[in-house]
Design a protein around this motif. Structure first.
Motif, mmCIF file in Angstrom:
data_model
loop_
_atom_site.group_PDB
_atom_site.id
_atom_site.type_symbol
_atom_site.label_atom_id
_atom_site.label_comp_id
_atom_site.label_asym_id
_atom_site.label_seq_id
_atom_site.Cartn_x
_atom_site.Cartn_y
_atom_site.Cartn_z
ATOM 1 N N MET A 15 4.336 16.601 -13.515
ATOM 2 C CA MET A 15 5.479 15.830 -13.005
ATOM 3 C C MET A 15 5.101 15.238 -11.664
ATOM 4 N N SER A 16 5.311 13.940 -11.498
ATOM 5 C CA SER A 16 5.046 13.316 -10.213
ATOM 6 C C SER A 16 6.316 13.409 -9.372
ATOM 7 N N ALA A 17 6.418 14.468 -8.587
ATOM 8 C CA ALA A 17 7.637 14.717 -7.815
ATOM 9 C C ALA A 17 7.457 14.228 -6.385
ATOM 10 N N ILE B 170 -9.740 3.819 -3.785
ATOM 11 C CA ILE B 170 -8.651 2.833 -3.872
ATOM 12 C C ILE B 170 -8.258 2.733 -5.330
ATOM 13 N N LEU B 171 -6.976 2.843 -5.596
ATOM 14 C CA LEU B 171 -6.471 2.643 -6.959
ATOM 15 C C LEU B 171 -5.642 1.364 -6.987
ATOM 16 N N PHE B 172 -6.171 0.341 -7.644
ATOM 17 C CA PHE B 172 -5.418 -0.903 -7.851
ATOM 18 C C PHE B 172 -4.367 -0.629 -8.921
ATOM 19 N N ILE C 51 -13.465 3.133 -6.975
ATOM 20 C CA ILE C 51 -12.462 2.100 -7.210
ATOM 21 C C ILE C 51 -11.882 2.343 -8.588
ATOM 22 N N ARG C 52 -10.553 2.333 -8.664
ATOM 23 C CA ARG C 52 -9.915 2.513 -9.962
ATOM 24 C C ARG C 52 -8.955 1.360 -10.215
ATOM 25 N N PHE C 53 -8.806 1.032 -11.496
ATOM 26 C CA PHE C 53 -7.771 0.091 -11.920
ATOM 27 C C PHE C 53 -6.849 0.828 -12.883
ATOM 28 N N PRO D 61 -9.527 11.921 -21.640
ATOM 29 C CA PRO D 61 -8.111 12.246 -21.403
ATOM 30 C C PRO D 61 -7.937 12.864 -20.017
ATOM 31 N N TYR D 62 -6.943 12.352 -19.269
ATOM 32 C CA TYR D 62 -6.832 12.680 -17.849
ATOM 33 C C TYR D 62 -5.491 13.344 -17.502
ATOM 34 N N TYR D 63 -4.377 12.666 -17.742
ATOM 35 C CA TYR D 63 -3.053 13.241 -17.465
ATOM 36 C C TYR D 63 -2.119 13.042 -18.652
ATOM 37 N N MET D 64 -1.279 14.052 -18.891
ATOM 38 C CA MET D 64 -0.096 13.899 -19.753
ATOM 39 C C MET D 64 1.094 14.162 -18.835
ATOM 40 N N VAL E 39 -1.191 20.025 -8.217
ATOM 41 C CA VAL E 39 -2.586 19.573 -8.286
ATOM 42 C C VAL E 39 -2.817 18.448 -7.277
ATOM 43 N N ARG E 40 -1.726 17.901 -6.801
ATOM 44 C CA ARG E 40 -1.745 16.920 -5.721
ATOM 45 C C ARG E 40 -0.547 17.219 -4.861
ATOM 46 N N HIS E 41 -0.715 17.186 -3.544
ATOM 47 C CA HIS E 41 0.422 17.432 -2.640
ATOM 48 C C HIS E 41 0.179 16.617 -1.375
ATOM 49 N N GLY F 165 4.578 15.932 -4.584
ATOM 50 C CA GLY F 165 3.269 15.812 -5.206
ATOM 51 C C GLY F 165 3.307 15.964 -6.710
ATOM 52 N N LYS F 166 2.131 16.064 -7.299
ATOM 53 C CA LYS F 166 2.038 16.203 -8.746
ATOM 54 C C LYS F 166 2.050 17.693 -9.109
ATOM 55 N N VAL F 167 3.063 18.073 -9.869
ATOM 56 C CA VAL F 167 3.242 19.472 -10.252
ATOM 57 C C VAL F 167 2.746 19.682 -11.669
ATOM 58 N N VAL G 275 0.844 -1.200 0.000
ATOM 59 C CA VAL G 275 0.000 0.000 0.000
ATOM 60 C C VAL G 275 0.877 1.247 0.000
ATOM 61 N N GLN G 276 0.461 2.251 -0.752
ATOM 62 C CA GLN G 276 1.072 3.586 -0.647
ATOM 63 C C GLN G 276 -0.026 4.595 -0.382
ATOM 64 N N HIS G 277 0.217 5.457 0.604
ATOM 65 C CA HIS G 277 -0.751 6.513 0.882
ATOM 66 C C HIS G 277 -0.007 7.836 0.909
ATOM 67 N N LYS G 278 -0.122 8.576 -0.175
ATOM 68 C CA LYS G 278 0.618 9.827 -0.298
ATOM 69 C C LYS G 278 -0.340 11.012 -0.250
ATOM 70 N N TYR G 279 -1.464 10.888 -0.927
ATOM 71 C CA TYR G 279 -2.423 11.986 -0.988
ATOM 72 C C TYR G 279 -3.633 11.654 -0.118
ATOM 73 N N ARG G 280 -4.133 12.692 0.537
ATOM 74 C CA ARG G 280 -5.155 12.587 1.567
ATOM 75 C C ARG G 280 -6.293 11.612 1.258
ATOM 76 N N ASP G 281 -6.842 11.670 0.036
ATOM 77 C CA ASP G 281 -8.099 10.969 -0.204
ATOM 78 C C ASP G 281 -7.975 9.683 -1.024
ATOM 79 N N ILE G 282 -6.739 9.281 -1.337
ATOM 80 C CA ILE G 282 -6.606 8.098 -2.202
ATOM 81 C C ILE G 282 -5.445 7.209 -1.769
ATOM 82 N N VAL G 283 -5.689 5.900 -1.733
ATOM 83 C CA VAL G 283 -4.597 4.958 -1.469
ATOM 84 C C VAL G 283 -4.323 4.132 -2.721
ATOM 85 N N LEU G 284 -3.039 3.850 -2.934
ATOM 86 C CA LEU G 284 -2.653 2.938 -4.008
ATOM 87 C C LEU G 284 -2.529 1.553 -3.409
ATOM 88 N N PHE G 285 -3.061 0.580 -4.100
ATOM 89 C CA PHE G 285 -2.954 -0.801 -3.643
ATOM 90 C C PHE G 285 -2.236 -1.612 -4.720
HETATM 91 C C1 LIG Z 1 -0.954 9.888 -9.238
HETATM 92 C C2 LIG Z 1 -1.085 9.308 -7.932
HETATM 93 C C3 LIG Z 1 -2.334 9.054 -7.381
HETATM 94 C C4 LIG Z 1 -3.609 9.317 -8.108
HETATM 95 O O1 LIG Z 1 -3.736 10.705 -8.311
HETATM 96 P P1 LIG Z 1 -5.013 11.314 -9.034
HETATM 97 O O2 LIG Z 1 -4.633 12.748 -9.241
HETATM 98 O O3 LIG Z 1 -6.148 11.147 -8.111
HETATM 99 O O4 LIG Z 1 -5.217 10.553 -10.295
HETATM 100 C C5 LIG Z 1 -2.382 8.540 -6.111
HETATM 101 N N1 LIG Z 1 -1.257 8.256 -5.396
HETATM 102 C C6 LIG Z 1 -0.032 8.502 -5.903
HETATM 103 C C7 LIG Z 1 1.177 8.183 -5.071
HETATM 104 C C8 LIG Z 1 0.108 9.027 -7.179
HETATM 105 O O5 LIG Z 1 1.328 9.255 -7.671
#
Ligand SMILES: *Cc1c(COP(=O)(O)O)cnc(C)c1O
Ligand code: SF4
Length: 434
Positions: free
Chosen positions: A366-368, A187-189, A220-222, A321-324, A394-396, A371-373, A127-137
């Motif tokens: 950029m996924s730094a 949850i993002l699988f 739920i995302r895949f 289309p979501y991210y480039m 956009v994510r921190h 966060g995501k810049v 599991v990774q939990h970096k951003y407040r509202d979403i966990v990666l599984f």
């Molecule tokens: C990109 C990412 C997410 C998902 O971010 P969204 O902006 O919601 O698509 C979640 N966790 C991490 C660690 C990420 O890099």
């Protein structure tokens, strides 16, 4: 007509059996063999038979996407491996050379290892939990892919021997963790590619999530590249398991979850044939959304024409289309990387001319480590003609830091966030790392 497709893997050991390769010069095969000692190499019969234009293999985007080539290593590194291989070192001595070179390729960018959350002081496996509202599984059986992308930042996990033990404990601990963290609603699988798992395996995880019945969990995302690498996963005429997979998707939607399939496409050729189009159609019929993301890669898609075609096709096929992304500095990035300024120009020269429904994309990003810049634009001070990048998170890690524009000095050569100097405080951006 019903024809079950048999999955055939090609890798460093058996790639010479690929019929199309037999006609290519021996030197090309030799170089694939040498580079694949360092970088993971895996492709399959669908990719080889349906996606690659073998007449033009040297510039073919999917060939470059799957087959390692000499230029993906620095010449010095290439010669070192070749030399070591030809000297007939012991297995151990040869592995030492390979490992040394792998370490030179920045195997863990942006501190991915530091995002592991804890439950009662125990680290949560997978599991990774970096951003407040979403966990990666990262379910343990989903840590490979139907084929491996040569640029992939997850490459170190593909060269390890992973323990693929099925672990129900993983998901138990994860649902307990989410229960106690009411901000987490997604949850993002991810992986690897979770779609390499059988629908039965995924269903075990999903049923556990249903059973936990967490009121604040609604999405739920895949994350998957299976539409490019094995679309038969979603085609009941060609796979025994597709029907179950689609039923599982429908079951998730019927339970009231938002289900999003985060598809990864690097080039429009991946969306051209009827197999992928049917797979996309079938997924959408379940009520799932399909969103798309990909990095800009030199030698594969660094051209606004390609992105325009890609987003237009995606919208026409019902995807969003979501991210480039800007390519991360890992693995063979010297071969794929583009300066931030050029990626921004590609984005702008694409988005200007695309239809309205493709303008949903956030780009470039950029996924730094913090966060995501998002690179919002380039602006020039009319008084002194100094140029700046305008950016925002956009994510921190700290949600309070998101959507606050800031400036960095324009640098036409910089390829990653930590090479930029922030203009408001003249701070080196890498100092923001923890
Ligand atoms: C990109 C990412 C997410 C998902 O971010 P969204 O902006 O919601 O698509 C979640 N966790 C991490 C660690 C990420 O890099
Ligand atoms: S499919 Fe995704 S995780 Fe797998 S190799 Fe490609 S980029 Fe990496």
């Amino acid at each position: 007509m019903s024809l079950t497709m048999k999955f055939i893997t090609y890798n460093a050991k058996n790639f010479r059996q690929i019929e199309y390769l037999k006609k290519l010069p021996e030197q090309v095969k030799h170089e694939i063999e040498i580079v694949s000692k360092v970088l993971p190499f895996k492709t399959n019969n669908y990719v080889v038979d349906y996606l690659i234009d073998w007449e033009n293999y040297e510039t073919d985007p999917v060939f470059i996407l799957n087959f390692p080539n000499r230029k993906m290593l620095h010449e010095k590194q290439y010669l070192e491996v070749e030399n070591a291989w030809q000297k007939g070192l012991s297995e151990q001595e040869f592995q030492n050379v390979v490992n040394k070179i792998r370490l030179q390729l920045n195997p863990h960018p942006a501190n991915q290892l530091t995002n592991v959350p804890r439950l009662d002081n125990q680290p949560l496996p997978g599991v990774q939990h970096k951003y407040r509202d979403i966990v990666l599984f990262f379910p343990s059986q989903g840590q490979t892919c139907h084929a491996h992308c040569t640029f992939c930042f997850r490459w170190p996990q593909f060269v390890k021997d992973l323990d693929l033990q099925f672990s129900m404990r993983e998901i138990d601990m994860l649902t307990e963790y989410i229960k106690r963290n009411e901000h987490v609603h997604e949850i993002l699988f991810t992986g690897g590619d979770p779609m390499v798992m059988s629908p039965l395996t995924i269903a075990k995880y999903i049923d556990q999530i249903f059973e936990a019945d967490i009121p604040h969990l609604d999405t739920i995302r895949f994350g998957s590249k299976s539409l490019t690498y094995w679309p038969f996963t979603f085609m009941p005429d060609h796979s025994d398991e597709a029907d179950d997979m689609l039923k599982l998707f429908r079951r998730i939607v019927d339970k009231g979850y938002h289900l999003s399939f985060m598809a990864h496409f690097n080039h429009p050729v991946e969306m051209e044939n009827s197999a992928v189009q049917e797979a996309i159609y079938n997924i959408r019929q379940t009520g799932a959304e399909v969103r798309t993301q990909a990095p800009v890669l030199k030698n594969i898609n660094d051209d606004p024409q390609i992105w325009r075609e890609m987003w237009t096709k995606q919208v026409n096929l019902g995807m969003v289309p979501y991210y480039m992304f800007i390519e991360r500095e890992t693995g063979p990035y010297a071969y794929f990387e583009k300066p931030i300024a050029e990626v921004y120009d590609i984005y702008r020269n694409t988005i200007k001319y695309t239809g309205s429904l493709a303008k949903t994309v956030t780009a470039p990003v950029m996924s730094a480590s913090m966060g995501k810049v998002h690179v919002m634009g380039v602006i020039e001070n009319p008084l002194d003609h100094q140029k700046y990048f305008m950016m925002q998170y956009v994510r921190h890690r700290n949600v309070e830091e998101t959507y606050k524009p800031f400036l960095a000095h324009y640098d036409e050569k910089a390829t990653w966030f930590d090479q930029l100097v922030r203009a408001d405080a003249d701070m080196i951006l890498s100092l923001e790392k923890e």
